[in-house]
Design an enzyme around this catalytic site. Structure first.
Site, short mmCIF file in Angstrom:
data_model
loop_
_atom_site.label_atom_id
_atom_site.label_comp_id
_atom_site.label_asym_id
_atom_site.label_seq_id
_atom_site.Cartn_x
_atom_site.Cartn_y
_atom_site.Cartn_z
N LYS A 169 -11.09 -4.12 -3.87
CA LYS A 169 -11.99 -2.98 -3.98
C LYS A 169 -11.28 -1.65 -4.06
O LYS A 169 -11.82 -0.79 -4.43
CB LYS A 169 -12.93 -3.09 -2.39
CG LYS A 169 -12.16 -3.29 -1.28
CD LYS A 169 -13.33 -3.42 -0.04
CE LYS A 169 -12.77 -3.64 0.91
NZ LYS A 169 -13.68 -3.66 2.19
N LYS A 228 -5.29 -9.95 -7.42
CA LYS A 228 -6.18 -10.19 -6.63
C LYS A 228 -7.54 -9.21 -6.95
O LYS A 228 -7.15 -8.10 -7.40
CB LYS A 228 -5.86 -9.79 -5.23
CG LYS A 228 -6.91 -9.87 -3.96
CD LYS A 228 -6.41 -9.63 -2.63
CE LYS A 228 -7.22 -8.61 -2.16
NZ LYS A 228 -6.98 -8.31 -0.61
N LYS A 281 0.80 -1.19 0.10
CA LYS A 281 0.06 0.05 0.10
C LYS A 281 0.76 1.23 0.07
O LYS A 281 0.48 2.45 -0.27
CB LYS A 281 -0.74 -0.10 1.26
CG LYS A 281 -1.89 -0.96 1.19
CD LYS A 281 -3.27 -0.65 1.57
CE LYS A 281 -4.28 -1.75 1.07
NZ LYS A 281 -5.60 -1.80 1.73
P1 AMP Z 1 -10.78 -6.27 2.57
O1 AMP Z 1 -11.47 -5.95 1.29
O2 AMP Z 1 -9.14 -5.98 2.27
O3 AMP Z 1 -10.99 -5.35 3.78
O4 AMP Z 1 -11.02 -7.83 3.08
C1 AMP Z 1 -11.84 -8.13 3.74
C2 AMP Z 1 -11.93 -9.82 3.78
O5 AMP Z 1 -11.97 -9.98 2.50
C3 AMP Z 1 -10.66 -10.29 4.25
O6 AMP Z 1 -10.57 -11.38 5.10
C4 AMP Z 1 -10.00 -10.70 3.02
O7 AMP Z 1 -8.93 -11.52 3.05
C5 AMP Z 1 -11.13 -10.96 2.04
N1 AMP Z 1 -11.00 -10.55 0.57
C6 AMP Z 1 -10.64 -9.57 0.11
N2 AMP Z 1 -10.27 -9.83 -1.37
C7 AMP Z 1 -10.70 -10.94 -1.54
C8 AMP Z 1 -10.27 -11.75 -2.54
N3 AMP Z 1 -10.27 -11.24 -4.04
N4 AMP Z 1 -10.28 -13.30 -2.65
C9 AMP Z 1 -10.70 -13.82 -1.49
N5 AMP Z 1 -10.90 -13.20 -0.20
C10 AMP Z 1 -10.61 -11.91 -0.27
#
Ligand code: AMP
Ligand code: TRP
Length: 334
Positions: free
Chosen positions: A202, A199, A115
Site C-alpha cells: 500500500k 510485494k 523503510k
Molecule cells: P500492512 O499492509 O503492511 O499493514 O500489512 C497488513 C497485513 O497484510 C500483514 O499481515 C501483511 O503481512 C499482509 N500483507 C500486506 N501486503 C501483502 C501482500 N502483498 N501479500 C500478502 N500479504 C500481505
C-alpha cells in the site's frame, strides 16, 4: 467463547489504502479462523503514527479498515474487533517492551531497514519506526495469544516477540505466553502486478497495486496490463514465471479453485483471455465487497462495534498489564 479454543490475534495498520495483498494475505485468513479460534482483530492505529500521516487520512483509513473487516465477513459476535488506541494498555506495555529490547535486535529488523534505507539523512529517521516491533510485541503478549496470523513479511516481528517474551519470562518469572506465527501457504506474498518480483504494497501507489476500494474499471485495466512472462504457458512456476504465477494465486485464492485445476482449465489459452478471466473474478469479488462497505458505512453501526470490542479487549489487557507492573516493580507485589 469456549475456553478450550486457542487464542489468535492480528492487526493491520490503517496507513494507505487496503490492497488485494492485505485481503488475501491477512483478512481472508482471519475469516477462516473466526469459528475455530478465539480471535481478536484490531486496527493498529498507533502503528500508523510511526511514519508521518495526515490526521484526516488516518481517520478515513480507520473507518475504511473496520468497514472492510466487517464487509469481508468478520463477525463481531465471534471476533473481538477493536481499535488499538482505545485500549491504552497497548502503549503502556509497548513502553515496557521497548525497555526490555535492545538497539541491536531492533535495528536488525528487515522492515526497519527497508523503510529507512530510503531516508538519506539518518539523523531524521523517526524513532517510532525503530521501536515499532516492541509495540507489536505488546499487542500480542497482552492477550496471551497462541497464534498470530500474518503475511510472511511480519514473521520476523513475531519471532522477535517470542524472544522478548522468553527473555521477560526468564528474568521476571513466567508472565507471557510465547506465541507462534501462522503464515498461510498460498497467498502469503501477493506480488505487484507491474513488478512481480516485489510485494504488492500500500505504500507503493503504482499500477501494480490493486486497492480494495478503487474503481472497478481501473482494477480491470491494471490486471489487463499486468506483467506476464516469456512463453505462453499458464503454469505455476514462481521462479521462472512470477507474473503468471501471481495471477494464478490471486485467481485461486478468490475462487477457491486449486491452482492445479486452474492450470488444466487454462491449458492452451492465451495470456489475454487468462487475464480477462482473472479480472472478472477479482472485479466480481470486489464489487460485492465495495457494496457491503458502503452499506456498513451508512448504517452507523461501527462506533458501537468498536466500543464493545474495546471493552472486551480492555478486560483482558488490563489484567495482563497489572501483572506486568507487579512483576517489574511498578506496583506492590501482592
Ligand atoms: P500492512 O499492509 O503492511 O499493514 O500489512 C497488513 C497485513 O497484510 C500483514 O499481515 C501483511 O503481512 C499482509 N500483507 C500486506 N501486503 C501483502 C501482500 N502483498 N501479500 C500478502 N500479504 C500481505
Ligand atoms: N505490524 C503489522 C503490519 O505492519 C501490523 C501489526 C501490528 C500486527 N501489531 C500486530 C500484526 C500484532 C499482528 C499482531 O502489518
Amino acid at each position: 467463547m469456549e475456553e478450550t479454543k486457542k487464542r489468535m490475534i492480528s492487526g493491520i495498520k490503517p496507513t494507505g489504502h487496503l490492497t488485494l495483498g492485505n485481503y488475501i494475505g491477512a483478512i481472508k485468513q482471519f475469516i477462516k479462523y473466526q469459528d475455530d479460534y478465539e480471535l481478536l482483530v484490531f486496527i493498529a492505529d498507533l502503528h500508523a503514527l510511526t511514519l508521518p500521516i495526515d490526521p484526516k487520512e488516518l481517520r478515513q483509513n480507520t473507518k475504511d479498515l473496520i468497514s472492510v473487516y466487517l464487509a469481508c465477513g468478520l463477525d463481531p459476535e465471534k471476533v473481538v474487533l477493536f481499535k488499538q488506541s482505545d485500549v491504552h494498555e497497548h502503549a503502556e506495555l509497548g513502553y515496557i517492551m521497548a525497555c526490555n529490547s535492545n538497539m541491536g535486535e531492533l535495528s536488525r529488523m528487515t522492515q526497519y531497514k527497508d523503510k529507512t534505507q530510503k531516508i538519506s539523512n539518518k539523523e531524521s529517521i523517526p524513532t517510532g519506526i525503530f521501536i515499532y516491533p516492541a509495540l507489536m510485541a505488546a499487542d500480542i503478549l497482552l492477550y496471551d495469544a497462541d497464534y498470530v496470523p500474518v503475511g510472511i513479511d511480519q514473521k520476523q516481528h513475531v519471532e522477535l516477540t517470542r524472544d522478548l517474551a522468553i527473555r521477560f519470562n526468564s528474568h521476571y518469572s513466567d508472565t507471557f505466553k510465547v506465541p507462534e506465527p501462522v503464515i498461510n501457504k498460498q497467498g502469503a506474498k501477493i506480488a505487484s502486478l507491474s513488478a512481480p518480483e516485489k510485494k504488492m504494497s500500500k505504500s507503493e501507489s503504482d499500477k501494480g497495486t490493486i486497492y480494495l476500494l478503487e474503481d472497478l474499471n481501473v482494477i480491470r485495466k491494471k490486471i489487463m496490463s499486468a506483467v506476464t512472462d516469456l512463453g505462453h504457458e499458464i503454469i505455476y512456476d514462481p521462479e521462472n514465471k512470477p507474473g503468471v504465477s501471481n495471477l494464478l494465486v490471486i485467481k485461486s485464492s478468490l475462487s477457491g479453485i486449486a491452482i492445479s485445476d486452474l492450470e488444466k482449465k487454462y491449458e492452451g489459452m492465451g495470456y489475454g483471455e487468462f487475464k480477462r478471466d482473472v479480472a472478472d473474478t477479482v472485479c466480481e469479488h470486489l464489487k460485492g465487497l465495495q457494496d457491503k462497505v458502503r452499506e456498513i458505512q451508512s448504517s452507523g453501526a461501527i462506533d458501537k462495534i468498536l466500543a464493545d470490542g474495546a471493552a472486551k479487549a480492555s478486560y483482558l489487557a488490563s489484567k495482563k498489564l497489572n501483572k506486568v507492573y507487579r512483576k517489574v516493580g511498578l506496583r506492590a507485589n501482592k
